[in-house]
Design an enzyme around this catalytic site. Sequence first.
Site, PDB file in Angstrom:
ATOM      1  CG  ASP A  85      -0.345  -0.009   2.712  1.00  0.00           C
ATOM      2  OD1 ASP A  85       1.018   0.022   2.579  1.00  0.00           O
ATOM      3  OD2 ASP A  85      -1.115   0.198   3.492  1.00  0.00           O
ATOM      4  CG  HIS A  89       7.667 -29.375  10.265  1.00  0.00           C
ATOM      5  ND1 HIS A  89       7.413 -28.974  11.665  1.00  0.00           N
ATOM      6  CD2 HIS A  89       8.989 -29.857  10.422  1.00  0.00           C
ATOM      7  CE1 HIS A  89       8.393 -29.077  12.168  1.00  0.00           C
ATOM      8  NE2 HIS A  89       9.399 -29.580  11.703  1.00  0.00           N
ATOM      9  CB  CYS A 140       0.690  -2.561   4.820  1.00  0.00           C
ATOM     10  SG  CYS A 140       0.275  -3.832   6.270  1.00  0.00           S
ATOM     11  CG  HIS A 178       8.744 -25.613  11.572  1.00  0.00           C
ATOM     12  ND1 HIS A 178       8.945 -25.438  12.999  1.00  0.00           N
ATOM     13  CD2 HIS A 178      10.054 -25.989  11.071  1.00  0.00           C
ATOM     14  CE1 HIS A 178       9.991 -25.965  13.591  1.00  0.00           C
ATOM     15  NE2 HIS A 178      10.792 -26.185  12.224  1.00  0.00           N
ATOM     16  CB  THR A 185       1.788  -3.396  11.345  1.00  0.00           C
ATOM     17  OG1 THR A 185       0.559  -3.975  10.789  1.00  0.00           O
ATOM     18  CG2 THR A 185       1.403  -2.271  11.970  1.00  0.00           C
TER      19      THR A 185
END
Length: 147
Positions: A8, A133, A65, A98, A67
């Site tokens: 963004d 996994h 973005c 994993h 965060t």
Amino acid sequence: MKIAIGNDHVGLILKPAIVDYLHELGHETVDSGTNSNERTDYPIYGEKVGKMVASGETDLGIVICGTGVGISLAANKVKGIRAVVCSEPYSAKLSREHNNTNVLAFGSRVIGEELAKMIVREWLDAKFLGGRHGRRVNMLSAIEEEQ
């Protein structure tokens, strides 16, 4: 490898450095983000990258973005996407080993350019370990199929 990049307006700060770094590492990039500083909505770009990865148009995706959280949530709404938000390299590495993550997210308000490069490098260098996994990743896919 072909890697989709989405961002963004806030993620635009880090995108050029990450694109350049991916090219230095020998990867091709597909720009699916905004190139404008005008306010825009992160779900648009998380979804775009998610769809490119899920369809096989690109091998992996990176989304940015403020965060990393919002744009990763958008990417994770696309069937087949396992996006992870990372602010340090160790989680990035383990997310691939994993969880077989296929989209990496981080925030330009959380980390700087050099740390972002370290995270990208660890994530790209890591390989899915399979085994127990793989069973767990299959369980995640089964949850997705039930929806």
